[in-house]
Design an enzyme around this catalytic site. Structure first.
Site, PDB file in Angstrom:
ATOM      1  N   GLU A  18       1.880  43.537  55.598  1.00 55.70           N
ATOM      2  CA  GLU A  18       1.951  43.317  54.102  1.00 55.70           C
ATOM      3  C   GLU A  18       3.202  43.734  53.722  1.00 55.70           C
ATOM      4  OE1 GLU A  18      -2.910  43.624  53.449  1.00 55.70           O
ATOM      5  OE2 GLU A  18      -1.480  45.234  52.812  1.00 55.70           O
ATOM      6  N   CYS A  19       3.847  42.872  52.929  1.00 55.59           N
ATOM      7  CA  CYS A  19       5.143  43.353  52.702  1.00 55.59           C
ATOM      8  C   CYS A  19       5.504  43.039  50.954  1.00 55.59           C
ATOM      9  CB  CYS A  19       6.347  43.067  53.535  1.00 55.59           C
ATOM     10  SG  CYS A  19       5.808  43.238  55.089  1.00 55.59           S
ATOM     11  N   GLY A  20       6.719  43.634  50.637  1.00 56.37           N
ATOM     12  CA  GLY A  20       7.399  43.210  49.507  1.00 56.37           C
ATOM     13  C   GLY A  20       8.806  42.782  49.728  1.00 56.37           C
ATOM     14  N   ARG A  44       2.787  46.998  47.445  1.00 57.39           N
ATOM     15  CA  ARG A  44       2.911  45.743  48.734  1.00 57.39           C
ATOM     16  C   ARG A  44       3.297  46.464  50.061  1.00 57.39           C
ATOM     17  NH1 ARG A  44       2.501  40.929  46.628  1.00 57.39           N
ATOM     18  NH2 ARG A  44       2.770  39.896  48.521  1.00 57.39           N
ATOM     19  N   ASN A  90       9.845  46.275  51.442  1.00 57.43           N
ATOM     20  CA  ASN A  90       8.598  47.364  51.517  1.00 57.43           C
ATOM     21  C   ASN A  90       7.742  47.024  52.750  1.00 57.43           C
ATOM     22  OD1 ASN A  90       9.229  49.244  49.390  1.00 57.43           O
ATOM     23  ND2 ASN A  90       8.157  47.894  47.923  1.00 57.43           N
TER      24      ASN A  90
END
Ligand code: AMP
Length: 492
Positions: A18-20, A44, A90
């Site tokens: 899961e990321c930003g 995130r 992120n």
């Protein structure tokens, strides 16, 4: 009752993130703005962060494990990241090793020059493509699914960078909101169904791309619009050029409904909707569907349960109080790598505020039950604090299926609601009653008439098992046999 999380707590470090993402085009402080943007997107992904900037054909990178503040808090790090363009990322992987080699943005020297890429989402056929490419001689440097995209771009015979990216993305399946940077441009793309968010912003002469609008707010940038599902934007000195290269695959948005429930920050806007408002509306629907007669107090499980508990209290007329206090200096429970620690983590994280619970008929509100660990612990400590009755209300439908599109959920067998009925779960967590919002109630709350199964407006696979994009690797049990042979320890 045995619990769904009995068994190994360690899962693969691969292909599950899961990321930003964040990007700045044309600003003197591109790296500093990226650090701030990533900080706003910290929810995130908390395991690692990276920024790649670019100045006169040279790319500068800093990637590290840990929080954004610990990596990008130092002036000299920001000064090192020269240039008026930068992209950042992120990362939030599942438990298991978080390897420095997987920290994004990824960078590659391709035939047309350097390219950095940052990806939010999960590809569902990355193992398959990776195996094929390795057979043909490709050498992978990381174990992230995102690297497959870099290789496909590198091998494309198309002329322009946009066409190379389009060709590469036509081969991959699944969820991607990604930003790439070359020496000439920054490109943002959302997959044809738009599983994950991506917004465009403006700060003076600069353009910004970000996973969520809260990352625009932190740098005082103006929100321009959401990038649409299946849209690619190319940002150059000439401005923003938009195109829709995936027309045949764009069959309407299947934006992840769990972003509204839990994942996004409440002050973000997604698809024009304020996330906090959506969560409050979910609480209102939940109270309409499953009120608790003569309850004394509505208590959220902080922080994720707060907005829907406020909505629940407003609709039911029952007083709202912070009967549970959260310690903010502990990471999300999911980050803990073993089930034992996860149990401990829950205790570290929440404490009861006894005067608001003792002798009362308490309604607890949380956003979801995944493994059931949090709910069980909380009910236990609320009873210890002297509650007369404990009723649990959940602002999502039961999570019965794993997510393959970029939300970190455990394997299906470990999901409480996959194995047990609502009554059994109520018994397991020790609540006097347990109710979840219905799928239709959830859709109503986010502004849709109903969960039209003919034409669903969101991805709700975690509640329905209706996977909008083929799960090629999962169905073929592809494990990426060549993945993760090298284990390496890096200091920060
Ligand atoms: P569990 O203890 O496994 O039932 O997890 C439920 C709690 O984890 C809820 O309080 C949620 O707010 C939170 N949660 C739900 N989904 C996720 C996720 N994908 N990552 C981290 N936390 C989550």
């Amino acid at each position: 009752m045995s619990t769904p999380f009995d068994g190994d707590g360690l899962e693969s470090d691969t292909f599950h993130e899961e990321c930003g993402v964040f990007a700045v085009f044309n600003h003197d402080d591109a790296a500093a703005l990226s650090a701030l943007g990533l900080h706003a997107l910290q929810h995130r992904g908390q395991e690692a962060a990276g920024i790649v900037s670019q100045h006169e054909d040279v790319f500068y990178a800093r990637r590290a494990l840990g929080l954004v503040g610990s990596t990008f808090g130092e002036k000299d790090v920001i000064e090192y990241l020269q240039g008026r363009r930068a992209i950042g990322h992120n990362r939030y992987a599942t438990s298991g090793d978080t390897l420095l080699k997987n920290v994004q943005p990824l960078y590659g020297d391709l035939s047309f020059g350097g390219m950095a890429i940052a990806h939010n989402g999960n590809l569902t056929n990355a193992h398959q493509i990776r195996d094929e490419l390795v057979q043909k001689g490709s050498i992978f440097q990381s174990t992230t699914d995102s690297e497959v995209i870099v290789h496909l771009i590198a091998r494309s015979s198309q002329k322009t960078i946009e066409d190379k990216i389009i060709e590469a993305l036509h081969r991959v399946k699944g969820a991607y909101s990604l930003v790439t940077m070359t020496k000439d441009c920054i490109i943002g793309v959302r997959d044809p169904l738009g599983f994950r968010p991506l917004v465009l912003g403006r700060l003076g002469e600069a353009y910004i791309l970000a996973s969520e609008s809260c990352a625009l707010d932190i740098i005082d940038a103006e929100y321009v619009r959401d990038i649409e599902p299946g849209e690619m934007v190319t940002i150059t000195d000439e401005g923003v050029m938009s195109r829709k290269p995936f027309k045949e695959e764009t069959t309407g948005s299947r934006f992840c409904i769990f972003e509204y429930i839990y994942f996004a920050r409440p002050d973000s806007f997604m698809g024009g909707k304020n996330v906090y408002e959506a969560r409050k509306a979910i609480g209102i629907e939940l109270a309409r569907e499953s009120n608790v007669e003569n309850a004394d107090v509505i208590v959220p499980i902080p922080d994720s349960g707060v907005p829907s508990a406020i909505g629940f209290a407003e609709e039911s007329g029952i007083p709202f109080d912070l009967g549970i206090i959260r310690n903010h200096y502990v990471g999300r429970t999911f980050i803990e790598p073993t089930d034992q620690i996860r149990h401990l983590g829950v205790r570290l994280k929440h404490n009861t505020n006894a005067p608001f619970i003792k002798g009362k008929k308490v309604v607890l509100v949380d956003d979801s039950i995944v493994r059931g660990t949090t709910a069980k612990k909380i009910v236990e400590i609320v009873r210890q604090a002297g509650a007369k009755e404990v009723h649990m209300r959940i602002s999502s439908p039961p999570v019965t299926h794993s997510c393959f599109y970029g939300i970190d959920t455990p394997s299906t067998e470990k999901l409480m609601a996959h194995r047990y009925s609502i009554e059994e779960i109520a018994g397991y967590i020790g609540a006097d009653s347990l109710a979840y919002i219905s799928l239709d109630g959830l859709y109503r709350a986010v502004g849709e008439a109903k969960s039209n199964t003919e034409n669903p407006q969101y991805c709700d696979a975690c509640f329905t098992g209706d996977y909008a994009v083929e799960l090629t690797d999962h169905d073929n049990k592809a494990t990426g046999t060549n993945v993760t042979k090298l284990r390496e320890r890096h200091s920060k």
